[in-house]
Scaffold this active site. Sequence first.
Site, PDB file in Angstrom:
ATOM      1  N   ILE A  43       1.055  -1.193   0.122  1.00 51.05           N
ATOM      2  CA  ILE A  43       0.005  -0.136   0.047  1.00 51.05           C
ATOM      3  C   ILE A  43       0.875   1.283  -0.114  1.00 51.05           C
ATOM      4  CG2 ILE A  43      -1.688   1.403   1.369  1.00 51.05           C
ATOM      5  CD1 ILE A  43      -2.730  -1.543   2.373  1.00 51.05           C
ATOM      6  N   GLU A  60       1.833  -3.602   5.586  1.00 50.65           N
ATOM      7  CA  GLU A  60       1.124  -3.409   4.674  1.00 50.65           C
ATOM      8  C   GLU A  60       1.360  -3.911   3.282  1.00 50.65           C
ATOM      9  OE1 GLU A  60       4.246   0.165   4.676  1.00 50.65           O
ATOM     10  OE2 GLU A  60       3.140  -1.440   5.991  1.00 50.65           O
TER      11      GLU A  60
END
Length: 361
Positions: A225, A267
Amino acid sequence: MSLATDARRTTAHAAFWMMTRRVTILAAGVDIVFFGFFLWAGSPLLAWLNVLSVGLYAAANRLLVWRRNRVALALIWLEVVGHAVIGTLWVGWEAGFNYYLLMFIPAIMVSGDWPRVGVPLGTLFLTYLGLHAASSELGPLAPIDNTALVLVNVFNIFIFFTMASYTARFYYLLVRRTEGRLREHAMCDALTGLFNRRQLIALADGEMARARRDDTPLSLALVDIDHFKQINDGLGHDVGDQMLVHVSALFLACCRASDTVARWGGEEFLFLLPNTDADAAFHFAERVRRAVVGQPLTSEHTDVACTVSLGVTTLAPGETLDDAIARADQALYASKSAGRDRVTRAGAAPAITDWDGRTAC
């Protein structure tokens, strides 16, 4: 203690008290049968004792509904012990009322560690021995005829087996559910519900063996991300967690039944794509990227947009999983270096090209 642990413990407690409510209803039904039986057998004292028992079980059931569990348990103990003692002394040990005392053993043993179970278990043991001694010394105070005695003994054995089987089944299913949750906890990420790194590696071993056996391609897509730290720092970790859950759902929606996605760490996420060649893996990754761009997270009436960068690779013959992931990671790094929000694929050639076909360094 985690919220998940609290939730599991609460669920187990709720199931236990629901089982206890069902036992009170069954026991009250047994006492209703006993009321008619002892009137027929010519023992009105025991008949009306069962009416009192029905009242106690009804009160215990209502207290369980009101969550007055300690008081309810006290009433149940009072009824069972009192009924067993009076029934045994009144018509004799052979009637089988003593069996009901034994049904407390499983409940006592699962109630805690040894210091907690020692006193009630010892008390139950001494009560059982004392009742046997008193019954042997005094004999039946109001004996019933032999036919009635045999019938009540058989009925008590039947009820004991029924109650013991029901409670044993309950604890068996509880253990099975707990084992299932432990396995799920070992395999899955607690926040997103996706597989964790260890489980994906285990699945990858099987998929790699299948790909070698069937001579089919196997591809990987590593996802990160973009600017996730800024989301955490600017909007708070709660929104960051919501974003992880949000993109995880989008990732799952993009997968085929044979695909696997796992939270690789932080992430980062990793897709395992069986029977998928390099071109198909690239197009899949591009579909994932567009899905995230097109569906921002709605948090407290505010849309929080994010993008993802991806690196894809296809396992080469004889290549290890670690080597393939390392190449996917290099491709992901190239996506980040080239401006993020893009897919880069790693090939056998030294040059890595992004999804626009440009060379990225």
